[in-house]
Design an enzyme around this catalytic site. Sequence first.
Site, PDB file in Angstrom:
ATOM      1  N   ASP A 122       0.670  -1.331  -0.068  1.00  0.00           N
ATOM      2  CA  ASP A 122       0.013   0.021  -0.097  1.00  0.00           C
ATOM      3  C   ASP A 122       0.852   1.315  -0.031  1.00  0.00           C
ATOM      4  OD1 ASP A 122      -2.146  -1.643  -0.074  1.00  0.00           O
ATOM      5  OD2 ASP A 122      -2.755  -1.077   2.021  1.00  0.00           O
ATOM      6  N   GLY A 123       2.014   1.347   0.690  1.00  0.00           N
ATOM      7  CA  GLY A 123       2.912   2.380   0.652  1.00  0.00           C
ATOM      8  C   GLY A 123       3.561   2.617  -0.663  1.00  0.00           C
ATOM      9  N   ASN A 136      -5.143   8.931   1.586  1.00  0.00           N
ATOM     10  CA  ASN A 136      -5.471   8.385   3.015  1.00  0.00           C
ATOM     11  C   ASN A 136      -5.686   9.431   4.050  1.00  0.00           C
ATOM     12  OD1 ASN A 136      -5.050   5.643   2.579  1.00  0.00           O
ATOM     13  ND2 ASN A 136      -3.225   5.427   3.485  1.00  0.00           N
ATOM     14  N   ASP A 159      -2.773  14.544  20.695  1.00  0.00           N
ATOM     15  CA  ASP A 159      -1.329  14.383  19.966  1.00  0.00           C
ATOM     16  C   ASP A 159      -1.437  14.608  18.720  1.00  0.00           C
ATOM     17  OD1 ASP A 159      -0.223  13.098  22.450  1.00  0.00           O
ATOM     18  OD2 ASP A 159       0.196  11.148  21.557  1.00  0.00           O
ATOM     19  N   TYR A 215      -4.226   5.382   9.462  1.00  0.00           N
ATOM     20  CA  TYR A 215      -4.064   6.081  10.875  1.00  0.00           C
ATOM     21  C   TYR A 215      -5.075   6.343  11.548  1.00  0.00           C
ATOM     22  CZ  TYR A 215      -1.183   8.894  14.015  1.00  0.00           C
ATOM     23  OH  TYR A 215      -0.622   9.738  15.131  1.00  0.00           O
ATOM     24  N   SER A 216      -6.290   6.628  10.838  1.00  0.00           N
ATOM     25  CA  SER A 216      -7.582   6.943  11.802  1.00  0.00           C
ATOM     26  C   SER A 216      -7.929   5.797  12.452  1.00  0.00           C
ATOM     27  CB  SER A 216      -8.454   7.406  10.770  1.00  0.00           C
ATOM     28  OG  SER A 216      -9.641   7.674  11.320  1.00  0.00           O
ATOM     29  N   LEU A 217      -7.793   4.378  11.926  1.00  0.00           N
ATOM     30  CA  LEU A 217      -8.243   3.309  12.568  1.00  0.00           C
ATOM     31  C   LEU A 217      -7.649   2.982  13.776  1.00  0.00           C
ATOM     32  CD1 LEU A 217      -9.977   0.620  12.275  1.00  0.00           C
ATOM     33  CD2 LEU A 217      -8.231  -0.338  11.171  1.00  0.00           C
ATOM     34  N   SER A 218      -6.252   3.222  13.784  1.00  0.00           N
ATOM     35  CA  SER A 218      -5.495   3.176  15.071  1.00  0.00           C
ATOM     36  C   SER A 218      -5.526   3.974  16.124  1.00  0.00           C
ATOM     37  CB  SER A 218      -3.900   3.244  14.499  1.00  0.00           C
ATOM     38  OG  SER A 218      -3.504   4.748  14.172  1.00  0.00           O
TER      39      SER A 218
END
Length: 282
Positions: free
Chosen positions: A66-67, A140, A170, A183-186
Amino acid sequence: MSGVALVAHHERDTARAHALRAAVWCAEHQQDFWMPQQDADALDLSEHADDRAIAEADIVLSLGGDGTMLRAVGMLEGATVPVLGVNLGSLGYLTEIEPDSLELSLSSFFAGPESGEWHIDDRMMLDVSVNGVHAGRALNEAVVEKSQSGHTVRLLARIDGEPFTHYAADGLIVATPTGSTAYSLSARGPVVSPRHRAVLLTPVAPHMLFDRSLVLDPSEVVEIEVSGHRRAEVAIDGQPTATLDDGDVVCCVPSPATANFVRFGTYRYHQILKAKFGLTDR
C-alpha cells in the site's frame, strides 16, 4: 509514446525480477516501458530509467504494498492514469493482483475496458493547503500532530468556517474513506467503505472527554489551526510536509482529482477487511 510506467518498492527482494518480467512483456507486445530514475537506480535497472512523468503512461504498475501505491498516486499529481497494484508484501487494502498474474493482467488491460475484464475503482482524495498555499493531495489522510514528545498540542477545528472545538491531543487526522483503515483506524476511528464519499476527523490520544471521530459530508471544509505556543507538524499520506506555529492553518477539502485503480472482477472490500483482521464467520 505511452505505455507502462513502473514504480517499485526499493527494498523488496523480488521487485527487480518482477520489474524485468514487465519489461519483457512490454517489449514483446510493442509497449513502451520505463521507470523513474530513483526506482531504476534502486533496482539496478538503469537501462529502463526515464525522466518522463509517469502521468504520460497508459497504466502505472506499482510493485510493493500500500505504501508504494500511495507513492505512485502521489507521483501522478492528480492525473487520471490508472494504477495496478502488484502485491509483494502482506495482504494490503489497495493492491489488486499477485505477481504470478502480472502478464495476464497486462494483456487484459491492453485488451481495453470493452473486454469487460476490468474496471476502474476511483477513490476520493483531499487537497491540503497550509495558510492558503497548496501543500499536497492525500489519498489516505492529512495529519496535524505535535512536534514535541511528551506534550499535547492545542488545535482548533473549524468546519465550514465555523469553530467546532479546541482539541488538546497528540494530533488530528483528516481522512478519506480509503484512509479510514490507516492511521485513523489506529486512533479508534470508524471503518468506512471506500465506495462512500466522506471526510473523517479523528483525534489522536485526546486529553479531553470528547474523543469521538466525526464523519462529515464531503462538501464540508475542515480547517485546523494551531492554537498556543507549541509547534505542530503536518504530514500528508505519511510524508512530513510542513512545520506549523501558533496561528498557522491547515485546510482540507475534497479534491476534484481521484485515484484510479484497476480492478479485475468484483472488488469486495469487506472480504479484504475480514482477512486482514482474521475475522471468522461466527
